[in-house]
Design a protein around this motif. Structure first.
Motif, mmCIF file in Angstrom:
data_model
loop_
_atom_site.group_PDB
_atom_site.id
_atom_site.type_symbol
_atom_site.label_atom_id
_atom_site.label_comp_id
_atom_site.label_asym_id
_atom_site.label_seq_id
_atom_site.Cartn_x
_atom_site.Cartn_y
_atom_site.Cartn_z
ATOM 1 N N SER A 151 0.317 -4.247 -1.074
ATOM 2 C CA SER A 151 -0.087 -3.637 0.188
ATOM 3 C C SER A 151 -0.412 -4.698 1.236
ATOM 4 O O SER A 151 -0.021 -4.572 2.407
ATOM 5 N N GLU A 152 -1.117 -5.752 0.822
ATOM 6 C CA GLU A 152 -1.451 -6.832 1.756
ATOM 7 C C GLU A 152 -0.182 -7.572 2.199
ATOM 8 O O GLU A 152 -0.069 -7.986 3.362
ATOM 9 N N ASN A 153 0.762 -7.716 1.286
ATOM 10 C CA ASN A 153 2.015 -8.387 1.622
ATOM 11 C C ASN A 153 2.810 -7.570 2.633
ATOM 12 O O ASN A 153 3.399 -8.116 3.575
ATOM 13 N N VAL A 154 2.838 -6.255 2.450
ATOM 14 C CA VAL A 154 3.543 -5.380 3.371
ATOM 15 C C VAL A 154 2.893 -5.426 4.757
ATOM 16 O O VAL A 154 3.583 -5.506 5.778
ATOM 17 N N THR A 155 1.563 -5.382 4.784
ATOM 18 C CA THR A 155 0.855 -5.432 6.066
ATOM 19 C C THR A 155 1.163 -6.723 6.804
ATOM 20 O O THR A 155 1.425 -6.724 8.017
ATOM 21 N N TYR A 156 1.130 -7.826 6.062
ATOM 22 C CA TYR A 156 1.435 -9.114 6.680
ATOM 23 C C TYR A 156 2.876 -9.155 7.181
ATOM 24 O O TYR A 156 3.140 -9.565 8.318
ATOM 25 N N GLY A 157 3.821 -8.712 6.352
ATOM 26 C CA GLY A 157 5.221 -8.723 6.757
ATOM 27 C C GLY A 157 5.473 -7.833 7.968
ATOM 28 O O GLY A 157 6.228 -8.199 8.872
ATOM 29 N N PHE A 158 4.820 -6.681 7.999
ATOM 30 C CA PHE A 158 4.971 -5.762 9.133
ATOM 31 C C PHE A 158 4.469 -6.403 10.425
ATOM 32 O O PHE A 158 5.169 -6.391 11.450
ATOM 33 N N ARG A 159 3.272 -6.972 10.381
ATOM 34 C CA ARG A 159 2.701 -7.566 11.596
ATOM 35 C C ARG A 159 3.489 -8.789 12.038
ATOM 36 O O ARG A 159 3.714 -9.004 13.238
ATOM 37 N N TYR A 212 0.994 -0.779 23.791
ATOM 38 C CA TYR A 212 0.757 -1.069 22.378
ATOM 39 C C TYR A 212 1.227 -2.480 22.021
ATOM 40 O O TYR A 212 0.515 -3.240 21.350
ATOM 41 N N MET A 213 2.420 -2.841 22.449
ATOM 42 C CA MET A 213 2.958 -4.159 22.132
ATOM 43 C C MET A 213 2.114 -5.274 22.750
ATOM 44 O O MET A 213 1.926 -6.332 22.140
ATOM 45 N N LEU A 214 1.592 -5.044 23.930
ATOM 46 C CA LEU A 214 0.803 -6.074 24.609
ATOM 47 C C LEU A 214 -0.600 -6.216 24.011
ATOM 48 O O LEU A 214 -1.119 -7.336 23.890
ATOM 49 N N LEU A 215 -1.212 -5.105 23.626
ATOM 50 C CA LEU A 215 -2.605 -5.120 23.188
ATOM 51 C C LEU A 215 -2.784 -5.239 21.675
ATOM 52 O O LEU A 215 -3.739 -5.871 21.211
ATOM 53 N N ALA A 216 -1.899 -4.639 20.905
ATOM 54 C CA ALA A 216 -2.099 -4.578 19.453
ATOM 55 C C ALA A 216 -1.292 -5.596 18.665
ATOM 56 O O ALA A 216 -1.590 -5.848 17.495
ATOM 57 N N VAL A 217 -0.281 -6.174 19.264
ATOM 58 C CA VAL A 217 0.588 -7.123 18.555
ATOM 59 C C VAL A 217 0.290 -8.530 19.063
ATOM 60 O O VAL A 217 0.575 -8.854 20.214
ATOM 61 N N SER A 218 -0.303 -9.348 18.196
ATOM 62 C CA SER A 218 -0.702 -10.693 18.618
ATOM 63 C C SER A 218 -0.697 -11.658 17.443
ATOM 64 O O SER A 218 -0.607 -11.249 16.275
ATOM 65 N N HIS A 219 -0.819 -12.950 17.758
ATOM 66 C CA HIS A 219 -0.887 -13.972 16.720
ATOM 67 C C HIS A 219 -2.134 -13.795 15.851
ATOM 68 O O HIS A 219 -2.098 -14.078 14.647
ATOM 69 N N ASN A 220 -3.224 -13.346 16.459
ATOM 70 C CA ASN A 220 -4.477 -13.188 15.703
ATOM 71 C C ASN A 220 -4.358 -12.117 14.621
ATOM 72 O O ASN A 220 -4.854 -12.299 13.504
ATOM 73 N N THR A 221 -3.723 -11.004 14.949
ATOM 74 C CA THR A 221 -3.584 -9.938 13.947
ATOM 75 C C THR A 221 -2.679 -10.383 12.797
ATOM 76 O O THR A 221 -2.918 -10.033 11.644
ATOM 77 N N VAL A 222 -1.661 -11.172 13.124
ATOM 78 C CA VAL A 222 -0.778 -11.691 12.075
ATOM 79 C C VAL A 222 -1.530 -12.671 11.191
ATOM 80 O O VAL A 222 -1.412 -12.642 9.958
ATOM 81 N N TRP A 223 -2.334 -13.529 11.807
ATOM 82 C CA TRP A 223 -3.080 -14.517 11.019
ATOM 83 C C TRP A 223 -4.114 -13.846 10.128
ATOM 84 O O TRP A 223 -4.326 -14.266 8.986
ATOM 85 N N ASP A 224 -4.765 -12.812 10.623
ATOM 86 C CA ASP A 224 -5.733 -12.072 9.803
ATOM 87 C C ASP A 224 -5.048 -11.470 8.571
ATOM 88 O O ASP A 224 -5.585 -11.517 7.460
ATOM 89 N N ALA A 225 -3.862 -10.899 8.765
ATOM 90 C CA ALA A 225 -3.121 -10.317 7.643
ATOM 91 C C ALA A 225 -2.656 -11.406 6.679
ATOM 92 O O ALA A 225 -2.646 -11.204 5.452
ATOM 93 N N SER A 226 -2.299 -12.560 7.213
ATOM 94 C CA SER A 226 -1.864 -13.675 6.367
ATOM 95 C C SER A 226 -3.004 -14.155 5.479
ATOM 96 O O SER A 226 -2.801 -14.434 4.281
ATOM 97 N N LYS A 227 -4.188 -14.240 6.034
ATOM 98 C CA LYS A 227 -5.357 -14.667 5.249
ATOM 99 C C LYS A 227 -5.695 -13.646 4.170
ATOM 100 O O LYS A 227 -6.045 -14.017 3.043
ATOM 101 N N ALA A 228 -5.603 -12.373 4.518
ATOM 102 C CA ALA A 228 -5.904 -11.322 3.535
ATOM 103 C C ALA A 228 -4.923 -11.378 2.373
ATOM 104 O O ALA A 228 -5.310 -11.236 1.201
#
Length: 267
Positions: A151-159, A212-228
């Motif tokens: 699940s964490e891998n999917v979330t990271y790949g999606f983001r 949505y693309m401007l506010l919810a899609v960012s490097h920070n959200t990807v990095w958070d998923a990568s750490k998880a």
């Protein structure tokens, strides 16, 4: 043919879904601005166009996502599954990481770096931790046994993949908005309420999509998923250290019980 059957669980959620989200305004325009009452040449072209667009964007999002991934690792000092293994990282407790190092060193057939060796050469220690991550990825592919990791891998790949097509999605938004504005401007001379309503719906979808693309899609959200994901990958070592549950010996116990309680034959 069901397009979704062409993708496995990971590809569907981490690759195809970002492609669908990225092209949402274009799909909305095709669905609403083209008549689907009868299936003609325009409908066939639109359907094939949607399929080709999905595959193309899914492939593009993956390649762009990998490029972004490398930049994120360089910016934050390395892959989370490596940096979290370091002794100077406090994400995971030191005792658990010592046990994981010992176990993985045995699987890799090499010695884990000592405290002194890691302090003297962090690069060499990171190479060992990279091998540990590779071993874990290869041995945790059973999604039923490691559902949280999957699940964490999917979330990271999606983001990651969605961030990879962020610019493309915004460019498509601009095109769709411009097209809708042109249609509404032309309709100011020839009023068509039905077409005007459809165009307005597409315009609203494009604006909401851009927000949505401007506010919810960012490097920070990807990095958070990568750490998880990196944290869960390291913790998955625990599954290999936990002894398997002993097989039930119910039948053997019943047999032993019968032998014990049975009366001896008379002479």
């Amino acid at each position: 043919m069901d397009v979704f059957k062409l993708f496995d669980a990971y590809s569907l959620r981490a690759r195809l879904f970002p492609a669908i989200i990225a092209a949402a305004p274009a799909f909305a325009a095709l669905a609403l601005l083209i008549s689907w009452k009868s299936f003609g040449l325009s409908n066939l072209v639109a359907t094939l166009g949607i399929l080709v667009l999905l595959f193309a964007i899914a492939d593009f999002s993956r390649s762009r996502g990998r490029a972004i991934e490398g930049k994120l690792y360089a910016k934050h000092g390395g892959m989370p599954s490596i940096t979290m293994f370091r002794r100077n990282d406090t994400t995971l407790d030191a005792g658990s990481k010592d046990r994981y190092r010992e176990f993985l060193a045995g699987k890799l057939g090499t010695a884990a770096p000592t405290v002194q060796e890691e302090n003297a050469d962090q690069g060499a220690a990171d190479a060992f931790y990279g091998q540990c991550g590779n071993w874990l990825r290869q041995n945790t592919r059973d999604t039923k046994k490691f559902p949280i990791l999957f699940s964490e891998n999917v979330t990271y790949g999606f983001r990651r993949n969605l961030l990879g097509v962020k610019v493309l999605a915004l460019c498509m938004n601009v095109i769709v908005v411009a097209l809708c504005a042109l249609i509404l401007w032309q309709m100011s001379w020839d009023i068509d309420t039905r077409m005007g309503n459809k165009t307005t719906v597409v315009l609203v979808v494009a604006v909401a999509h851009a927000a949505y693309m401007l506010l919810a899609v960012s490097h920070n959200t990807v990095w958070d998923a990568s750490k998880a994901y990196g944290r869960e990958l390291i913790l998955s070592t625990e599954a290999f250290l936990t002894p398997a549950k002993p097989a039930r010996k119910t039948a053997a116990r019943k047999t032993a019980s019968k032998t014990t309680t049975a009366a001896p034959p008379e002479p």
